[in-house]
Design a protein around this motif. Structure first.
Motif: not given
Length: 161
Positions: A151-155
């Motif tokens: 999965g990918f998160y944006e900071y």
């Protein structure tokens, strides 16, 4: 009545117009129906290279952004600091590299809510405490996206000027 009414002139209009430079439409998403072929649901994105970076005066003699911290004063590796905010963006990332987090990383553990051996992802995560760096995190100064077990998160960087 013949009394003057205070107003603003062309210089003020030009200064405020400079605020609205650098915006572009968001990319299409797969979960929307498009009538005219454009993404009109998501807010526009800022293209930093397109934006006028110079100070913009306000009508009362100050400058827009007064009172916000300077971006140059942001701590190194702010993505590891208490209060860092992440938003889950999905299982794929279009065209940008992401920092690949190791399972031994405290940031990984803060973003991966393990259940039955797999990560469950919260839509938003705010770090409750500063976490120590691990591996590549220690040599990375700025982060836009992180990869957490598929999965990918944006900071989301804090607001600064």
């Amino acid at each position: 009545n013949g009394n003057s009414i205070p107003t603003y002139g062309n210089d003020a209009i030009m200064d405020f117009a400079r605020v609205f430079t650098g915006f572009d439409e968001q990319r299409d998403r797969g979960n929307l129906e498009y009538v005219d072929g454009k993404n009109r649901i998501d807010p526009m994105q800022m293209k930093v290279d397109w934006h006028d970076r110079y100070p913009k005066p306000t009508l009362d003699g100050g400058y827009l952004g007064d009172g916000y911290p300077l971006c140059s004063d942001a701590p190194e590796q702010s993505f590891l600091q208490k209060g860092a905010l992440y938003t889950f963006i999905g299982k794929s990332l279009d065209g940008h590299g992401a920092l690949n987090l190791s399972k031994s990383s405290d940031l990984f553990k803060a973003l991966c809510f393990e259940s039955g051996g797999t990560c469950k992802y919260n839509l938003t995560v705010m770090l409750g405490e500063t976490v120590p760096c691990n591996g590549q995190e220690c040599t990375t100064h700025a982060v836009k996206h992180v990869h957490v077990d598929g999965g990918f998160y944006e900071y989301l960087e804090p607001t600064c000027v």
